[in-house]
Design an enzyme around this catalytic site. Structure first.
Site, PDB file in Angstrom:
ATOM      1  N   CYS A   1      -8.744  -2.902  -4.535  1.00 31.09           N
ATOM      2  CA  CYS A   1      -7.813  -2.812  -3.409  1.00 31.09           C
ATOM      3  C   CYS A   1      -8.685  -2.599  -2.175  1.00 31.09           C
ATOM      4  O   CYS A   1      -9.837  -3.037  -2.176  1.00 31.09           O
ATOM      5  CB  CYS A   1      -6.781  -1.696  -3.615  1.00 31.09           C
ATOM      6  SG  CYS A   1      -7.456  -0.098  -4.089  1.00 31.09           S
TER       7      CYS A   1
ATOM      8  N   ASP B   1       0.844  -1.189   0.000  1.00 37.32           N
ATOM      9  CA  ASP B   1       0.000   0.000   0.000  1.00 37.32           C
ATOM     10  C   ASP B   1       0.881   1.242   0.000  1.00 37.32           C
ATOM     11  O   ASP B   1       1.792   1.381   0.814  1.00 37.32           O
ATOM     12  CB  ASP B   1      -0.902  -0.009   1.236  1.00 37.32           C
ATOM     13  CG  ASP B   1      -1.953   1.087   1.185  1.00 37.32           C
ATOM     14  OD1 ASP B   1      -2.183   1.641   0.095  1.00 37.32           O
ATOM     15  OD2 ASP B   1      -2.555   1.378   2.241  1.00 37.32           O
TER      16      ASP B   1
END
Length: 223
Positions: free
Chosen positions: A163, A130
């Protein structure tokens, strides 16, 4: 090792404008739609928090955050936040409504892969850090999938990409695909941002603006 994939047409306009929030663009000939709560789809009935199950067994919950359909030329992507086991039937209904076959996960798992596969989807785990940039090996796998689905130049299905929130890592992969097939980096970012509000942060923007396509051997001109 650098992968080499075939070219395919991407249709977009060359109209581009800038704003204080970043680059933005009007893509005159690109065809895009974003799912909303006013859709007439049976899985998103207006004014109701439940919809009939596609199988006809029971009811499914409406998703709190609707996925965003991004289409141009023969490419079609459905960007969403991360499914959960509790809402898996709802995500499956959305995916099937958009003719999704492949589901690409770029974050940690939040649902049972087996359950998703049992619902008829191929799950691809392309997780990366991330806030980081996708590694080269992952990009090669991603572009191989994109080319296998859209490389004929005729849209046959949609690739779902998610995501955690559907605002960072997933849109970045979609932007890479658009850039690889001929869209300018700034246009690709604007194209996505105009359809999915809040997508792509400043760090990711810097990465994409400096991205050099290298997986597609030859490209047609952007129309």
């Amino acid at each position: 090792m650098t992968a080499v994939v075939a070219s395919m047409p991407v249709r977009t306009s060359n109209s581009l404008s800038t704003s204080s929030s970043g680059v933005s663009a009007t893509m005159g000939t690109a065809t895009t739609t974003t799912t909303t709560s006013t859709s007439t789809s049976s899985s998103r009935l207006s004014g109701s928090s439940h919809s009939p199950s596609p199988s006809g067994r029971g009811m499914i919950l409406r998703l709190p955050n609707q996925p965003t359909l991004i289409e141009t030329g023969s490419m079609s992507f459905l960007v969403s936040d991360a499914p959960t086991d509790d809402l898996l039937p709802s995500y499956a209904a959305e995916f099937k409504a958009h003719n999704v076959i492949h589901v690409v996960r770029v974050c940690e798992s939040t649902y049972s892969t087996k359950r998703m596969e049992d619902l008829g989807f191929s799950v691809h785990n392309f997780e990366y850090k991330d806030g980081g940039n996708p590694p080269e090996e992952l990009l090669a796998q991603w572009m191989q999938l994109v080319t296998s689905v859209f490389g004929t130049g005729h849209q046959s299905s949609t690739i779902a990409v998610h995501c955690v929130a559907g605002l960072g890592r997933a849109p970045v992969l979609v932007a890479v695909a658009l850039i690889e097939y001929g869209m300018a980096p700034s246009e690709a970012v604007s194209f996505i941002r105009s359809r999915r509000t809040g997508a792509i942060n400043n760090k990711q923007l810097d990465y994409l603006l400096s991205y050099k396509p290298h997986f597609v051997k030859s490209k047609c001109c952007i129309m």
